[in-house]
Write a protein that holds these residues in place. Sequence first.
Motif, short mmCIF file in Angstrom:
data_model
loop_
_atom_site.label_atom_id
_atom_site.label_comp_id
_atom_site.label_asym_id
_atom_site.label_seq_id
_atom_site.Cartn_x
_atom_site.Cartn_y
_atom_site.Cartn_z
N GLY A 282 45.94 5.20 39.48
CA GLY A 282 44.89 5.06 38.48
C GLY A 282 44.24 3.70 38.53
N ALA A 283 44.28 2.98 37.41
CA ALA A 283 43.65 1.67 37.31
C ALA A 283 44.51 0.55 37.86
N HIS A 284 45.75 0.86 38.25
CA HIS A 284 46.71 -0.18 38.60
C HIS A 284 47.02 -0.18 40.10
N THR A 285 47.11 -1.39 40.69
CA THR A 285 47.52 -1.54 42.08
C THR A 285 48.60 -2.62 42.15
N PHE A 286 49.73 -2.26 42.73
CA PHE A 286 50.86 -3.18 42.88
C PHE A 286 51.04 -3.47 44.38
N THR A 287 51.10 -4.75 44.74
CA THR A 287 51.18 -5.14 46.15
C THR A 287 52.34 -6.08 46.39
N ASN A 335 41.86 -2.40 37.21
CA ASN A 335 40.44 -2.05 37.14
C ASN A 335 40.19 -1.40 35.77
N PHE A 336 39.42 -2.10 34.93
CA PHE A 336 39.21 -1.64 33.56
C PHE A 336 38.24 -0.47 33.46
N ALA A 337 37.67 -0.04 34.59
CA ALA A 337 36.78 1.12 34.54
C ALA A 337 37.52 2.35 34.01
N GLU A 338 38.81 2.42 34.30
CA GLU A 338 39.63 3.54 33.81
C GLU A 338 39.76 3.53 32.29
N PRO A 342 33.63 -0.41 32.86
CA PRO A 342 33.33 -0.56 34.29
C PRO A 342 32.79 -1.96 34.59
N GLY A 343 33.17 -2.48 35.73
CA GLY A 343 32.73 -3.81 36.13
C GLY A 343 33.71 -4.92 35.83
N LEU A 344 34.72 -4.65 35.00
CA LEU A 344 35.71 -5.66 34.64
C LEU A 344 36.98 -5.45 35.46
N THR A 345 37.43 -6.49 36.16
CA THR A 345 38.65 -6.43 36.97
C THR A 345 39.52 -7.65 36.69
N PHE A 346 40.81 -7.47 36.92
CA PHE A 346 41.80 -8.54 36.70
C PHE A 346 42.78 -8.54 37.86
N ILE A 373 39.72 -13.19 37.05
CA ILE A 373 39.07 -12.23 36.16
C ILE A 373 37.59 -12.20 36.49
N LYS A 374 37.02 -11.01 36.67
CA LYS A 374 35.62 -10.89 37.05
C LYS A 374 34.96 -9.75 36.28
N TYR A 375 33.72 -10.00 35.86
CA TYR A 375 32.95 -8.95 35.21
C TYR A 375 31.56 -8.89 35.82
N VAL A 376 31.12 -7.68 36.17
CA VAL A 376 29.82 -7.46 36.78
C VAL A 376 29.02 -6.53 35.86
N LEU A 377 27.83 -6.98 35.45
CA LEU A 377 26.97 -6.15 34.61
C LEU A 377 26.56 -4.91 35.38
N GLN A 378 26.65 -3.76 34.73
CA GLN A 378 26.44 -2.48 35.40
C GLN A 378 25.04 -1.92 35.25
N SER A 379 24.27 -2.44 34.30
CA SER A 379 22.92 -1.90 34.06
C SER A 379 22.07 -2.95 33.37
N GLY A 380 20.79 -2.60 33.17
CA GLY A 380 19.89 -3.50 32.47
C GLY A 380 19.14 -4.43 33.40
N PRO A 381 18.30 -5.32 32.85
CA PRO A 381 17.49 -6.23 33.67
C PRO A 381 18.33 -7.17 34.53
N ALA A 382 19.54 -7.50 34.09
CA ALA A 382 20.41 -8.42 34.82
C ALA A 382 21.52 -7.68 35.56
N LYS A 383 21.27 -6.43 35.92
CA LYS A 383 22.27 -5.64 36.65
C LYS A 383 22.78 -6.42 37.87
N ASP A 384 24.09 -6.37 38.09
CA ASP A 384 24.82 -7.03 39.19
C ASP A 384 25.08 -8.51 38.94
N LEU A 385 24.62 -9.07 37.82
CA LEU A 385 25.00 -10.43 37.44
C LEU A 385 26.51 -10.44 37.19
#
Length: 421
Positions: A282-287, A335-338, A342-346, A373-385
């Motif tokens: 799911g949202a989790h990856t263990f390495t 991956n917080f999309a789950e 969406p767009g938020l990862t840790f 920690i990273k967040y990517v805007l998914q929509s709007g005028p600043a999409k991908d910021l």
Amino acid sequence: MRVMKWSMIALAVAAGTSQLAVASSQDESKGFIEDSKLNVKTRMLYFSRDFRNNEGGQSRREETGLGFLGTFESGFTQGTVGVGVDAIGMLGLKLDSGKGRAGTGLFPTGSDGRSQDDYSKGGGAVKFRISDTVLKVGDQFTALPVFATDDSRLLPEIAQGTLITSNEIEGLTLHAGHFTSLTAQEQTDRDSFHLKEANVVGGTYAFTDNLSTSLYYSKVEDYWRKYYANVNWALPISDKQGLVFDFNIYDTKSEGSAEYRAFDGDKLDNRAFSLSGAYNIGAHTFTLAYQKVTGDGDYGYGIDGGGTIFLANSVARSDFNAEDEKSWQARYDLNFAEYGIPGLTFMTRYVRGTDANVTGTSNGKEWERDVDIKYVLQSGPAKDLSFRVRQATYRSSDGTYYDSPSIDELRLIVEYPLSIL
């Protein structure tokens, strides 16, 4: 150390998307202008490195910069042989610094010890395509495991030379290159590394959708020759579960004047390998990963690109690549999309190294803990910021590692990619 490396998951996906086109890429060319792309990436970077035990030396490096990276990629002219051009333009601006805080690698440093207010660099390349084979001559970014430009600061390195990339056979990508200089990340000199000549050859082959291998060779004049091999195997368990195993190995041996040597003066003759396994549910990856260096000297790189270390335990601050060093890593990704974001990862990881043969001891120890920690805007005028926070805590058993045995590092990164064409 390499920050922009192939992840195991990305390799597995790449292996599964290799398809044989009905027509070649050149047959489908729309033209020089029609297939052109113009992109501009803006990056603001705050970089802080606190040397907590650096007696008599600099106790802190702290700077903020704003970088602009513009890339133009033309299409290819139509016909049997397509012709095109690429161009790169970069500008770095100092937003905050000080004589006592300089040296982060974000800006060139003057004779007075202060960082320059701004700097720029760029270049161009001409390219030719026949069928699915491209010849590129000039300035370019590279991502080969034996010759990879680095992009871990404000502006990336640029390589100057010739690279052939061929995708004529389904699942097989071949490379052959000849490079004569490298421009460092914080420099404008086209030969910052004093590279005389580097020749590389190799490729990657996907046996199946889930199994791929790579084999490369390089020779850097007056430094070394390298062999590199990789095996990547993805094992799906269910729709939301899977395993990915990744094995990397380098064999390096000094040649020529052997300017890069082991700490005791011996020539380099070593092997460095890493083996990692990732379990995704799911949202989790263990390495988990294990890495080891055997033979004479550290695993050496840099003259062949600051990113030329495709090993699992090359992380934010340390590479764990000292002579005889053994290291292991435990990592967790979320991956917080789950969970509806969406767009938020840790990501967090811990790496520990032992038995390093360095000046003064044959049992050097080091460890590093990273949080990302990273967040990517998914929509709007600043999409991908995107907004990113990277924190690293590093400790070693003595002062032989880098500038200090105790380092706390923080990077705040804001990026905005803009596609103009």
